[in-house]
Enzyme design. Sequence first.
Site, PDB file in Angstrom:
ATOM      1  NE  ARG A 126      -4.375  -1.680  -4.385  1.00  0.00           N
ATOM      2  CZ  ARG A 126      -3.800  -1.924  -3.113  1.00  0.00           C
ATOM      3  NH1 ARG A 126      -3.442  -0.938  -2.241  1.00  0.00           N
ATOM      4  NH2 ARG A 126      -3.495  -3.190  -2.788  1.00  0.00           N
ATOM      5  CG  ASP A 155      -1.900  -0.954   1.323  1.00  0.00           C
ATOM      6  OD1 ASP A 155      -2.265  -1.444   0.107  1.00  0.00           O
ATOM      7  OD2 ASP A 155      -2.531  -1.009   2.366  1.00  0.00           O
TER       8      ASP A 155
HETATM    9  C1  LIG Z   1      -8.520  -1.529  -4.157  1.00  0.00           C
HETATM   10  C2  LIG Z   1      -8.216  -0.113  -3.387  1.00  0.00           C
HETATM   11  C3  LIG Z   1      -6.875  -0.106  -2.813  1.00  0.00           C
HETATM   12  C4  LIG Z   1      -6.562   1.131  -2.206  1.00  0.00           C
HETATM   13  N1  LIG Z   1      -5.422   1.616  -1.780  1.00  0.00           N
HETATM   14  C5  LIG Z   1      -5.010   2.829  -1.477  1.00  0.00           C
HETATM   15  C6  LIG Z   1      -3.652   2.968  -0.821  1.00  0.00           C
HETATM   16  O1  LIG Z   1      -2.626   1.980  -0.932  1.00  0.00           O
HETATM   17  N2  LIG Z   1      -3.391   4.255  -0.592  1.00  0.00           N
HETATM   18  C7  LIG Z   1      -4.367   5.197  -0.485  1.00  0.00           C
HETATM   19  O2  LIG Z   1      -4.132   6.402  -0.475  1.00  0.00           O
HETATM   20  N3  LIG Z   1      -5.262   5.005  -1.004  1.00  0.00           N
HETATM   21  C8  LIG Z   1      -5.945   3.855  -1.374  1.00  0.00           C
HETATM   22  N4  LIG Z   1      -7.349   3.509  -1.844  1.00  0.00           N
HETATM   23  C9  LIG Z   1      -8.114   4.622  -1.608  1.00  0.00           C
HETATM   24  C10 LIG Z   1      -8.031   5.474  -2.543  1.00  0.00           C
HETATM   25  O3  LIG Z   1      -7.193   6.312  -2.516  1.00  0.00           O
HETATM   26  C11 LIG Z   1      -9.646   6.590  -2.582  1.00  0.00           C
HETATM   27  O4  LIG Z   1      -9.579   7.238  -1.449  1.00  0.00           O
HETATM   28  C12 LIG Z   1     -10.867   5.783  -2.769  1.00  0.00           C
HETATM   29  O5  LIG Z   1     -10.758   4.609  -3.761  1.00  0.00           O
HETATM   30  C13 LIG Z   1     -12.021   6.676  -2.890  1.00  0.00           C
HETATM   31  O6  LIG Z   1     -11.769   7.256  -4.291  1.00  0.00           O
HETATM   32  P1  LIG Z   1     -12.382   6.656  -5.510  1.00  0.00           P
HETATM   33  O7  LIG Z   1     -11.263   6.401  -6.459  1.00  0.00           O
HETATM   34  O8  LIG Z   1     -13.285   5.424  -5.260  1.00  0.00           O
HETATM   35  O9  LIG Z   1     -13.127   7.958  -6.379  1.00  0.00           O
HETATM   36  P2  LIG Z   1     -14.158   9.007  -5.714  1.00  0.00           P
HETATM   37  O10 LIG Z   1     -14.206  10.117  -6.797  1.00  0.00           O
HETATM   38  O11 LIG Z   1     -13.977   9.482  -4.170  1.00  0.00           O
HETATM   39  O12 LIG Z   1     -15.497   7.976  -5.577  1.00  0.00           O
HETATM   40  C14 LIG Z   1     -16.275   7.799  -6.747  1.00  0.00           C
HETATM   41  C15 LIG Z   1     -17.784   7.281  -6.215  1.00  0.00           C
HETATM   42  O13 LIG Z   1     -17.439   5.828  -5.488  1.00  0.00           O
HETATM   43  C16 LIG Z   1     -18.153   5.870  -4.444  1.00  0.00           C
HETATM   44  N5  LIG Z   1     -17.205   5.734  -3.202  1.00  0.00           N
HETATM   45  C17 LIG Z   1     -15.992   6.320  -3.153  1.00  0.00           C
HETATM   46  N6  LIG Z   1     -15.680   5.838  -1.776  1.00  0.00           N
HETATM   47  C18 LIG Z   1     -16.614   5.555  -1.262  1.00  0.00           C
HETATM   48  C19 LIG Z   1     -17.009   5.484   0.169  1.00  0.00           C
HETATM   49  N7  LIG Z   1     -16.000   5.327   1.119  1.00  0.00           N
HETATM   50  N8  LIG Z   1     -18.079   4.884   0.577  1.00  0.00           N
HETATM   51  C20 LIG Z   1     -19.123   5.031  -0.307  1.00  0.00           C
HETATM   52  N9  LIG Z   1     -19.075   4.975  -1.501  1.00  0.00           N
HETATM   53  C21 LIG Z   1     -17.745   5.533  -2.105  1.00  0.00           C
HETATM   54  C22 LIG Z   1     -19.124   7.272  -4.485  1.00  0.00           C
HETATM   55  O14 LIG Z   1     -20.245   6.825  -5.360  1.00  0.00           O
HETATM   56  C23 LIG Z   1     -18.393   8.277  -5.194  1.00  0.00           C
HETATM   57  O15 LIG Z   1     -19.182   9.031  -5.753  1.00  0.00           O
HETATM   58  C24 LIG Z   1      -7.619   2.259  -2.205  1.00  0.00           C
HETATM   59  C25 LIG Z   1      -8.657   2.196  -2.870  1.00  0.00           C
HETATM   60  C26 LIG Z   1      -8.900   0.789  -3.551  1.00  0.00           C
HETATM   61  C27 LIG Z   1     -10.272   0.685  -4.232  1.00  0.00           C
END
Ligand SMILES: Cc1cc2nc3c(=O)[nH]c(=O)nc-3n(C[C@H](O)[C@H](O)[C@H](O)COP(=O)(O)OP(=O)(O)OC[C@H]3O[C@@H](n4cnc5c(N)ncnc54)[C@H](O)[C@@H]3O)c2cc1C
Length: 308
Positions: free
Chosen positions: A182, A132
Amino acid sequence: MPFGRGFFLALAKSSYLNDHVTKWGFVRRATRRFMPGEAPEDALNACAELAKSGRGTIFTKLGEAITSRDEATVVRDHYFWIFDQIKAKGLPGHVSVKPTQLGLDIEPGMCQNYTEELAAKAQSTGSFLWIDMEDSSYVDRTLSLYRSVKAKYPDTGIAMQAYLFRTPKDVQDLLTVKPVIRLVKGAYAEPPHIAFPRKADTDRAYYELADTMLKAAASGTCLPIFGTHDVALVGRIIARAKALGVAPGKYEVHMLYGIKDGEQKRLRADNQVVKTLISYGSSWFKWYMRRLAERPANVGFVIRSMLG
Ligand SMILES: Cc1cc2nc3c(=O)[nH]c(=O)nc-3n(C[C@H](O)[C@H](O)[C@H](O)COP(=O)(O)OP(=O)(O)OC[C@H]3O[C@@H](n4cnc5c(N)ncnc54)[C@H](O)[C@@H]3O)c2cc1C
């Protein structure tokens, strides 16, 4: 907005809340939306369930920034056990670790050894190890950890954050090692001289990075993984992959457990490779505050759980 992204990310830093909120039953109930349970067995059972719809699982035990060698050893041993369970039960499971869980803050050499031992275990059990990305103060150390582990164990991947200004160069530099990346938007509170404060800029940077990674995938120098729930963005990326002749499997889509479950199934039915990251364990406070920060409307689950 009183309950905006910054509010929850600020709460995530409170050790008082970390120590107390995790004992409140109604908040524990609310976390169930994002985790099948605190016990690793809950995560293993959920993996078997997800496999029925063709999805793989990535296991991650919550907890970060541990403070003693012994704690890091417990984390390493726990993941050894998870890898053994994956193999014994024939589960489509991978593991994702935070370097600070393995002691990056207290003893970098130990963190390096433990990460290598986990990568070796992933290899011997036919699984895969993810590293991560944590807050921006760890990026250099995490990149160099990844480079050295990847040189010995190819089945390792690293998360990269689109909101950081530095990421396009970091991705470009990494392409020399045929990385598995990722791509995520980024979950931490970062100052405006380091990361885009505006979501629209992060979204644009994400697509540009995705384009770079897909072009590298077309020439066999990167396996891009798109870790996002942004359905419109995923749609654009899939269209771009198709235009570049990069088939599903040469890239994947990963999402978190409990978020956009219907979309995960739809993508899978559309022949995409989809994996679901499952978090488990009792140290969920900081992680849960990041989930609330991503979508403050999630606080509704806490309120509903409080009302019973
Ligand atoms: C597999 C995976 C691994 C990850 N690993 C890391 C990492 O190592 N380091 C790091 O900094 N971050 C990590 N993240 C978190 C990432 O950085 C984002 O904070 C998170 O994925 C929300 O952003 P989004 O890309 O989904 O887009 P957004 O634009 O924030 O969300 C798009 C849509 O998805 C839905 N959504 C998003 N988040 C949520 C939520 N919490 N609850 C409900 N609905 C939601 C909503 O409908 C939103 O409108 C990871 C995420 C995933 C999916």
